[in-house]
Design a protein around this motif. Structure first.
Motif: not given
Length: 311
Positions: A99, A129, A175, A177, A202
Motif C-alpha cells: 500500500s 480502493l 489482500q 485492507v 494493505r
C-alpha cells in the motif's frame, strides 16, 4: 534463538505485538475464502517503459514533490501523499506493505514508476480502493497519471467504534485492507515488524502457504470518551505532527484496536480456512492526543529473534 522456523518467528512476533498492544482482540466471524470476490490489481509500471522526461505542470491529485527539500539537498526529493493517500515509488522491496507510505524520499534522476492508493469509505462496510499508477519526474516535480483502478472491497470483520477490516482476493492470495487513522504497526506473514502512517494498510496472505499465514496489526483510532465521573480527565500531551494526526475534541480519545487475520489449510480442506479477530487492545480509556504516535514508535522496538537470558 538462532535458526527459528518461519512459523515460530511469526508466533513470537505476534506475541510481542500483542504484549505491546494489551489485551488480545475478541474473535469475530469471517466470510469463507471463496466467498471473498476476486479483483484484478495490475502490476506497477515497469521502469523500462518510462518516458525520458515529463514537462512541468502535470500532477496527480493528493500527491506533491516537496521542492523545499530539493533545494536543501538537490540529489534527493521527498514525495508526500496527502488526504490519507499512500504512495510507493519504484520497486517495492520484499516484506514492505504494497500500500505504500505517507511520504518517501527518492534520489533525483530519471523518470520512475509511482503508485498511489486511497481507501475510500462511503460508510462503514462500504468501501473501495482507488489505485493510480503514474510516472514521476522529480527533476520537474511532475507526475503523469497513466491508469486508475477501482477495487471494490468486502467486509472481513467489524470491530468497535465502527472500525471495519476489508479485503479482496488476488488469485490464491487474500489482500487485507485495514483503515489507519494515525500510525499502524503490523507483523507480516514472515514475522517482520513494520509501520505505516498513511490512511490504510494493505498486506497479503498466501492461501497456498504450507504452514498457513498470519497478520497481526495494532493502531489507535478515535472514539468517544466513556463517562467516568470518578476519574479525572487526562491532560493533553504535546502534539506530534504526522500526516494523519489532528487535535481531538474534549469528548474523544484515542484507543488501540488490534486486528489478527490468519489462514490455514489441511489436506482435507477444500480451501483455506479464514479467521479474523478485531477489538480493543487495551482496557483503559485511551489517550487524549496524537502523541500516542510517538509512544507506539518506542513500544514497537521489540527484539524477537533472541530470547532473554535466564537469570
Amino acid at each position: 534463538m538462532r535458526g527459528l522456523a518461519k512459523s515460530s518467528c511469526v508466533a513470537i512476533a505476534a506475541a510481542s505485538l500483542a504484549l505491546v498492544a494489551g489485551t488480545p482482540a475478541e474473535a469475530a466471524g469471517a466470510p469463507s475464502f471463496s466467498s471473498v470476490p476476486e479483483a484484478r490489481v495490475p502490476e506497477m509500471l515497469h521502469p523500462k517503459d518510462a518516458p525520458d522526461a515529463i514537462p512541468s505542470g502535470e500532477r496527480v491529485e493528493g500527491v506533491r514533490v516537496d521542492e523545499n527539500a530539493m533545494r536543501v539537498q538537490q540529489s534527493f526529493a521527498t514525495v508526500v501523499a496527502e488526504g490519507g493517500r499512500c504512495v510507493a515509488v519504484g520497486a517495492i522491496p520484499p516484506g514492505v506493505a504494497p500500500s505504500g507510505v505517507a511520504q518517501t524520499s527518492i534520489r533525483v534522476g530519471g523518470v520512475l514508476p509511482m503508485r498511489v492508493e486511497h481507501l475510500v469509505e462511503r460508510k462503514p462496510g462500504e468501501a473501495e480502493l482507488v489505485i493510480v499508477d503514474a510516472w514521476l519526474d522529480a527533476r520537474t516535480s511532475s507526475i503523469r497519471p497513466v491508469v486508475t483502478t477501482r477495487v471494490p472491497l468486502t467486509t472481513l470483520a467489524k470491530g468497535p467504534a465502527k472500525y471495519v477490516v476489508y479485503g479482496f482476493r488476488k488469485g490464491s492470495e487474500l489482500q487485507v485492507v485495514m483503515p489507519s487513522q494515525e500510525r499502524i504497526g503490523y507483523v507480516d506473514p514472515r514475522g517482520q515488524i513494520g509501520f505505516t502512517q498513511c490512511g490504510h494498510l494493505r498486506i497479503g496472505l498466501d492461501g497456498a502457504a504450507k504452514n498457513g499465514a498470519m497478520i497481526v496489526a495494532a493502531g489507535r483510532i478515535r472514539t468517544n470518551r466513556a463517562p467516568s465521573p470518578s476519574r479525572p480527565a487526562p491532560s493533553f500531551h504535546p502534539q506530534v505532527v504526522t500526516p494523519q494526526s489532528q487535535a481531538l475534541p474534549p469528548d474523544m480519545v484515542m484507543r488501540a484496536v488490534q486486528v489478527s487475520v490468519s489462514m490455514s489449510r489441511t489436506k482435507r480442506d477444500r480451501e483455506p480456512l479464514l479467521s479474523v479477530s478485531v477489538g480493543w487492545a487495551e482496557d483503559d480509556d485511551g489517550v487524549t492526543a496524537s502523541s500516542s504516535t510517538h509512544d507506539m514508535a518506542e513500544d514497537f522496538e521489540v527484539p524477537i529473534a533472541e530470547p532473554a537470558e535466564e537469570q
